[in-house]
Design a protein around this motif. Sequence first.
Motif, mmCIF file in Angstrom:
data_model
loop_
_atom_site.group_PDB
_atom_site.id
_atom_site.type_symbol
_atom_site.label_atom_id
_atom_site.label_comp_id
_atom_site.label_asym_id
_atom_site.label_seq_id
_atom_site.Cartn_x
_atom_site.Cartn_y
_atom_site.Cartn_z
ATOM 1 N N THR A 1 -0.893 -10.125 2.708
ATOM 2 C CA THR A 1 -1.996 -10.976 2.971
ATOM 3 C C THR A 1 -1.873 -12.128 1.795
ATOM 4 O OG1 THR A 1 -3.132 -9.490 1.460
ATOM 5 C CG2 THR A 1 -3.492 -9.294 3.886
ATOM 6 N N ARG B 1 14.060 -0.398 4.629
ATOM 7 C CA ARG B 1 15.378 -1.145 5.098
ATOM 8 C C ARG B 1 16.270 -1.936 4.169
ATOM 9 N NH1 ARG B 1 12.270 -6.231 8.350
ATOM 10 N NH2 ARG B 1 11.041 -6.623 6.554
ATOM 11 N N ASP B 2 15.719 -1.836 2.912
ATOM 12 C CA ASP B 2 16.232 -2.695 1.885
ATOM 13 C C ASP B 2 16.774 -1.441 0.889
ATOM 14 O OD1 ASP B 2 16.866 -3.735 -0.817
ATOM 15 O OD2 ASP B 2 15.213 -5.320 -0.283
ATOM 16 N N THR C 1 3.710 3.451 6.685
ATOM 17 C CA THR C 1 3.020 2.262 6.130
ATOM 18 C C THR C 1 3.533 0.909 6.867
ATOM 19 O OG1 THR C 1 4.241 1.869 4.268
ATOM 20 C CG2 THR C 1 2.066 3.155 4.152
ATOM 21 N N CYS D 1 15.991 3.027 7.240
ATOM 22 C CA CYS D 1 15.237 3.064 8.506
ATOM 23 C C CYS D 1 14.603 1.729 8.689
ATOM 24 C CB CYS D 1 14.108 4.433 8.076
ATOM 25 S SG CYS D 1 13.288 4.409 9.771
ATOM 26 N N ASP D 2 14.804 1.275 10.125
ATOM 27 C CA ASP D 2 14.463 -0.059 10.217
ATOM 28 C C ASP D 2 13.747 0.142 11.550
ATOM 29 O OD1 ASP D 2 14.110 -2.598 11.321
ATOM 30 O OD2 ASP D 2 16.211 -3.327 10.517
ATOM 31 N N LEU D 3 12.378 -0.312 11.562
ATOM 32 C CA LEU D 3 11.698 -0.272 12.724
ATOM 33 C C LEU D 3 12.090 -1.014 13.766
ATOM 34 C CD1 LEU D 3 7.918 0.324 11.534
ATOM 35 C CD2 LEU D 3 9.446 2.056 12.670
ATOM 36 N N PHE E 1 -9.334 -5.996 4.809
ATOM 37 C CA PHE E 1 -8.511 -7.024 4.110
ATOM 38 C C PHE E 1 -8.139 -6.309 2.707
ATOM 39 C CE2 PHE E 1 -7.118 -10.243 1.597
ATOM 40 C CZ PHE E 1 -6.499 -11.256 2.579
ATOM 41 N N PRO F 1 -7.000 -0.013 7.472
ATOM 42 C CA PRO F 1 -7.476 -0.840 6.610
ATOM 43 C C PRO F 1 -8.368 -2.192 6.956
ATOM 44 C CG PRO F 1 -4.875 -0.383 6.430
ATOM 45 C CD PRO F 1 -5.543 -0.032 7.794
ATOM 46 N N SER G 1 1.302 -7.941 -0.416
ATOM 47 C CA SER G 1 2.270 -9.104 -0.194
ATOM 48 C C SER G 1 2.029 -9.552 1.260
ATOM 49 C CB SER G 1 3.779 -8.779 -0.249
ATOM 50 O OG SER G 1 4.252 -7.649 0.622
ATOM 51 N N MET H 1 0.890 -1.131 0.112
ATOM 52 C CA MET H 1 0.058 -0.014 0.077
ATOM 53 C C MET H 1 0.945 1.437 -0.088
ATOM 54 S SD MET H 1 -3.191 -0.670 2.420
ATOM 55 C CE MET H 1 -2.517 -2.165 3.339
ATOM 56 N N TYR I 1 -1.579 -9.267 16.928
ATOM 57 C CA TYR I 1 -1.517 -8.139 16.119
ATOM 58 C C TYR I 1 -2.559 -7.115 16.352
ATOM 59 C CZ TYR I 1 -2.058 -6.168 11.320
ATOM 60 O OH TYR I 1 -2.028 -5.299 10.263
HETATM 61 N N1 LIG Z 1 -2.788 -6.072 3.536
HETATM 62 C C1 LIG Z 1 -3.927 -5.855 4.763
HETATM 63 O O1 LIG Z 1 -4.980 -6.556 4.526
HETATM 64 C C2 LIG Z 1 -3.929 -4.875 5.957
HETATM 65 C C3 LIG Z 1 -4.833 -4.943 6.850
HETATM 66 C C4 LIG Z 1 -4.642 -4.167 7.986
HETATM 67 C C5 LIG Z 1 -3.698 -3.160 8.255
HETATM 68 N N2 LIG Z 1 -2.584 -3.266 7.459
HETATM 69 C C6 LIG Z 1 -1.429 -2.610 7.641
HETATM 70 O O2 LIG Z 1 -1.127 -1.896 6.472
HETATM 71 C C7 LIG Z 1 0.127 -1.495 6.721
HETATM 72 C C8 LIG Z 1 0.949 -1.939 5.044
HETATM 73 O O3 LIG Z 1 0.634 -3.098 4.945
HETATM 74 P P1 LIG Z 1 0.846 -3.855 3.490
HETATM 75 O O4 LIG Z 1 -0.511 -4.726 3.359
HETATM 76 O O5 LIG Z 1 1.012 -2.946 2.207
HETATM 77 O O6 LIG Z 1 2.033 -4.739 3.758
HETATM 78 P P2 LIG Z 1 3.381 -4.950 2.639
HETATM 79 O O7 LIG Z 1 3.075 -4.848 1.399
HETATM 80 O O8 LIG Z 1 3.923 -6.238 3.429
HETATM 81 O O9 LIG Z 1 4.243 -3.916 3.198
HETATM 82 C C9 LIG Z 1 4.752 -3.788 4.604
HETATM 83 C C10 LIG Z 1 5.801 -3.045 4.704
HETATM 84 O O10 LIG Z 1 6.383 -2.970 5.819
HETATM 85 C C11 LIG Z 1 7.781 -2.835 5.739
HETATM 86 N N3 LIG Z 1 8.604 -3.366 6.935
HETATM 87 C C12 LIG Z 1 8.419 -4.578 7.706
HETATM 88 N N4 LIG Z 1 9.195 -4.538 8.692
HETATM 89 C C13 LIG Z 1 9.953 -3.318 8.624
HETATM 90 C C14 LIG Z 1 10.753 -2.779 9.766
HETATM 91 N N5 LIG Z 1 11.359 -3.585 10.496
HETATM 92 N N6 LIG Z 1 11.354 -1.608 9.184
HETATM 93 C C15 LIG Z 1 11.163 -0.900 8.067
HETATM 94 N N7 LIG Z 1 10.262 -1.561 7.385
HETATM 95 C C16 LIG Z 1 9.394 -2.639 7.682
HETATM 96 C C17 LIG Z 1 8.167 -4.137 4.716
HETATM 97 O O11 LIG Z 1 9.475 -3.774 4.199
HETATM 98 P P3 LIG Z 1 10.571 -4.804 3.431
HETATM 99 O O12 LIG Z 1 9.858 -4.507 1.771
HETATM 100 O O13 LIG Z 1 11.800 -4.144 3.727
HETATM 101 O O14 LIG Z 1 9.970 -6.147 3.887
HETATM 102 C C18 LIG Z 1 7.187 -3.722 3.638
HETATM 103 O O15 LIG Z 1 7.408 -2.947 2.825
HETATM 104 C C19 LIG Z 1 0.775 -2.204 7.637
HETATM 105 O O16 LIG Z 1 1.208 -1.424 8.705
HETATM 106 C C20 LIG Z 1 -0.159 -3.446 7.796
HETATM 107 O O17 LIG Z 1 -0.112 -3.765 9.354
HETATM 108 C C21 LIG Z 1 -2.624 -4.328 6.197
#
Ligand SMILES: NC(=O)c1ccc[n+]([C@@H]2O[C@H](COP(=O)([O-])OP(=O)(O)OC[C@H]3O[C@@H](n4cnc5c(N)ncnc54)[C@H](OP(=O)(O)O)[C@@H]3O)[C@@H](O)[C@H]2O)c1
Length: 234
Positions: free
Chosen positions: A178, A21-22, A75, A47-49, A172, A170, A176, A1, A140
């Motif tokens: 989900t 972080r990458d 995000t 930046c690494d969380l 669902f 969000p 990546s 997102m 979570y």
């Molecule tokens: N998808 C859903 O259904 C959903 C629902 C509710 C809430 N959310 C929330 O929405 C946000 C975005 O999620 P998404 O679905 O877009 O997931 P995503 O594509 O997996 O993105 C999550 C990102 O977080 C980064 N990340 C993880 N650990 C990290 C760390 N220690 N330091 C820095 N970056 C880190 C990952 O980076 P890398 O590329 O380096 O791994 C990845 O780019 C998240 O906070 C998630 O909890 C998602």
Amino acid sequence: MGRALARRMAERGDRLFLLGRDAADLEKSARDLEVRGAPAPVGSAACDLERTDTFAPALQAAEQALGGLDVVVVTAGLFATQDALEADAELARRLLVVDFANTVVFCEEARRRLLARGGGTLCVFSSVAGERGRKPVVLYGAAKAGLTRYLEGLDHKFRAAGLRTVCVKPGFVKTSMTDGLTPPPFAGEPDGVARRVLTAIDRGEPVVYVPFMWRWVMLVIRSLPRAVMRRIGF
Ligand SMILES: NC(=O)c1ccc[n+]([C@@H]2O[C@H](COP(=O)([O-])OP(=O)(O)OC[C@H]3O[C@@H](n4cnc5c(N)ncnc54)[C@H](OP(=O)(O)O)[C@@H]3O)[C@@H](O)[C@H]2O)c1
């Protein structure tokens, strides 16, 4: 997102700076955003969380490159199933730290910097998982509930001083995170989410459910008695 949102911002010509972080992935995304219309150069910083010592230098680099921050978007987050977290105490600890404690520490650093310039917008992705305690997302959901409450408090305390807090919830969304899970009804796509979140940022909306239907789904879920929640698998 996050990537979808950055692309939307690029398409309208916003100046961007990426944190993550990458390094190689950030570099690739930065070039992609320039092609899509973001003014070059789109910079990036590590930046690494999981490492709080990276927060201030990363935000400092962004401030220097952009000449100040108007909007900070968070995000990043970790997800794992409840079963996986119950089976791995270290993974559970990391998820609680990344999704709650360190996200709050990062937001505090961003808040200080935004307020020092008279305000701005802090947009953070929480989750509908934080709305009720539920069997599939005990840990979570707890982390996201804490994050949501923090953002609500921040909004009350600092809006008058110029800080606009946008808490994204969000439901669902097919990303990546989900991958491999069965999408429920009302599952969303990253691009639709990005469009809605960008509007919320521009308007300074304190809370935004994406996709929109989750606002009504969660209205019902929030009103269910505990005895009903205990019986259903949601
Ligand atoms: N998808 C859903 O259904 C959903 C629902 C509710 C809430 N959310 C929330 O929405 C946000 C975005 O999620 P998404 O679905 O877009 O997931 P995503 O594509 O997996 O993105 C999550 C990102 O977080 C980064 N990340 C993880 N650990 C990290 C760390 N220690 N330091 C820095 N970056 C880190 C990952 O980076 P890398 O590329 O380096 O791994 C990845 O780019 C998240 O906070 C998630 O909890 C998602």
